[in-house]
Design a protein around this motif. Structure first.
Motif, mmCIF file in Angstrom:
data_model
loop_
_atom_site.group_PDB
_atom_site.id
_atom_site.type_symbol
_atom_site.label_atom_id
_atom_site.label_comp_id
_atom_site.label_asym_id
_atom_site.label_seq_id
_atom_site.Cartn_x
_atom_site.Cartn_y
_atom_site.Cartn_z
ATOM 1 N N HIS A 1 1.161 -7.801 11.898
ATOM 2 C CA HIS A 1 2.319 -7.018 12.316
ATOM 3 C C HIS A 1 3.129 -6.517 11.119
ATOM 4 C CE1 HIS A 1 5.024 -10.333 11.327
ATOM 5 N NE2 HIS A 1 4.160 -11.136 11.934
ATOM 6 N N ALA A 2 3.984 -5.540 11.369
ATOM 7 C CA ALA A 2 4.909 -5.031 10.360
ATOM 8 C C ALA A 2 5.863 -6.155 9.946
ATOM 9 C CB ALA A 2 5.691 -3.854 10.926
ATOM 10 N N PRO A 3 6.522 -6.009 8.788
ATOM 11 C CA PRO A 3 7.484 -7.045 8.382
ATOM 12 C C PRO A 3 8.532 -7.277 9.473
ATOM 13 C CG PRO A 3 7.209 -5.412 6.643
ATOM 14 C CD PRO A 3 6.486 -4.884 7.847
ATOM 15 N N ARG B 1 6.338 4.197 7.769
ATOM 16 C CA ARG B 1 5.599 5.146 8.627
ATOM 17 C C ARG B 1 4.273 5.570 8.009
ATOM 18 N NH1 ARG B 1 7.395 4.490 13.563
ATOM 19 N NH2 ARG B 1 9.633 4.685 13.697
ATOM 20 N N ALA B 2 4.242 5.712 6.687
ATOM 21 C CA ALA B 2 3.002 6.131 6.024
ATOM 22 C C ALA B 2 1.909 5.076 6.221
ATOM 23 C CB ALA B 2 3.247 6.385 4.540
ATOM 24 N N LEU C 1 -3.050 3.232 8.951
ATOM 25 C CA LEU C 1 -3.762 2.270 9.790
ATOM 26 C C LEU C 1 -4.227 2.924 11.094
ATOM 27 C CD1 LEU C 1 -1.741 -1.060 9.517
ATOM 28 C CD2 LEU C 1 -4.199 -0.805 9.204
ATOM 29 N N ARG C 2 -3.340 3.670 11.726
ATOM 30 C CA ARG C 2 -3.670 4.328 12.995
ATOM 31 C C ARG C 2 -4.878 5.246 12.829
ATOM 32 N NH1 ARG C 2 -3.142 8.603 15.760
ATOM 33 N NH2 ARG C 2 -1.903 9.818 14.331
ATOM 34 N N GLN C 3 -4.917 5.982 11.729
ATOM 35 C CA GLN C 3 -6.022 6.905 11.479
ATOM 36 C C GLN C 3 -7.339 6.157 11.230
ATOM 37 O OE1 GLN C 3 -6.131 10.271 11.617
ATOM 38 N NE2 GLN C 3 -4.011 10.291 12.311
ATOM 39 N N ARG C 4 -7.260 4.956 10.702
ATOM 40 C CA ARG C 4 -8.450 4.181 10.331
ATOM 41 C C ARG C 4 -9.006 3.350 11.488
ATOM 42 N NH1 ARG C 4 -9.961 1.520 5.424
ATOM 43 N NH2 ARG C 4 -12.087 0.844 5.760
ATOM 44 N N MET C 5 -8.175 3.052 12.469
ATOM 45 C CA MET C 5 -8.590 2.170 13.559
ATOM 46 C C MET C 5 -9.692 2.802 14.407
ATOM 47 S SD MET C 5 -4.967 0.410 14.702
ATOM 48 C CE MET C 5 -4.922 1.460 16.091
#
Length: 190
Positions: free
Chosen positions: A12-14, A34-35, A40-44
């Motif tokens: 998870h995010a911090p 956000r970057a 991560l979203r693009q790689r999933m």
């Protein structure tokens, strides 16, 4: 279990809270990077099953990644019992023998009212056994990922605690027909 399972474990995010605190399950995520979230979203993987710990920070991170995960209690972070909500420095100063004793054997030690890392490994093992074949994304905690690595690599819980698992990192493990394969650990996607 027949077939193979390809697991994408994302921490998870911090936590959006005071550093050095043992955060409760309702602690929110800091989704300001956000970057990294977009990378991560693009790689999933597409069309993967999606799971998350029921903690607020994991659910918020999963949603920021565009996921609608099934919440799995077995994937929650180690329960630190009475120490939850307290800062480590304060516990070190006032926690007495119990706090010092816990850190002498953190794999087997149990905080008052909590569970050991060994207990968490057993929970995660059960949760992983319920994931079917195919590709799955899990948005979980550092302890959950360490527990999965403990299982995949057949490590002692004490040895598994040596892994560093950063926020918004990716760990990839595969459950194959004849055992486990570790693809990457604590990978930062950019």
């Amino acid at each position: 279990m027949e077939g193979e399972t390809f697991l994408w474990l994302i921490r998870h995010a911090p936590v959006d809270g005071v550093k050095g605190t043992i955060h409760a399950p309702d602690a929110p995520a800091d989704l300001g990077d956000r970057a990294q979230l977009e990378a991560l979203r693009q790689r999933m993987p597409q069309d993967a099953a999606s799971y998350a710990s029921p903690s607020r920070r994991t659910v918020e991170t999963a949603r920021a990644l565009g996921l609608a995960p099934e919440l799995v209690s077995d994937f929650r972070e180690q329960d630190f019992g009475d120490w939850t909500g307290h800062r480590h420095d304060a516990l070190a100063a006032t926690g007495g023998e119990a706090y010092a004793q816990f850190w002498s054997d953190p794999a087997r030690g149990k905080p008052p009212g909590g569970e050991s890392f060994e207990d968490q490994v057993a929970r995660v093992r059960l949760g992983l056994s319920r994931i079917g074949t195919g590709t799955a994304t899990l948005v979980v905690h550092s302890g959950t990922i360490r527990a999965a690595l403990c299982i995949a690599l057949d490590l002692t819980p004490q040895a598994a605690l040596r892994f560093v698992i950063d926020p918004l990192s990716l760990t990839r493990i595969d459950r194959l027909v004849n055992g486990w394969r570790v693809v990457s650990v604590n990978q930062r996607i950019s």
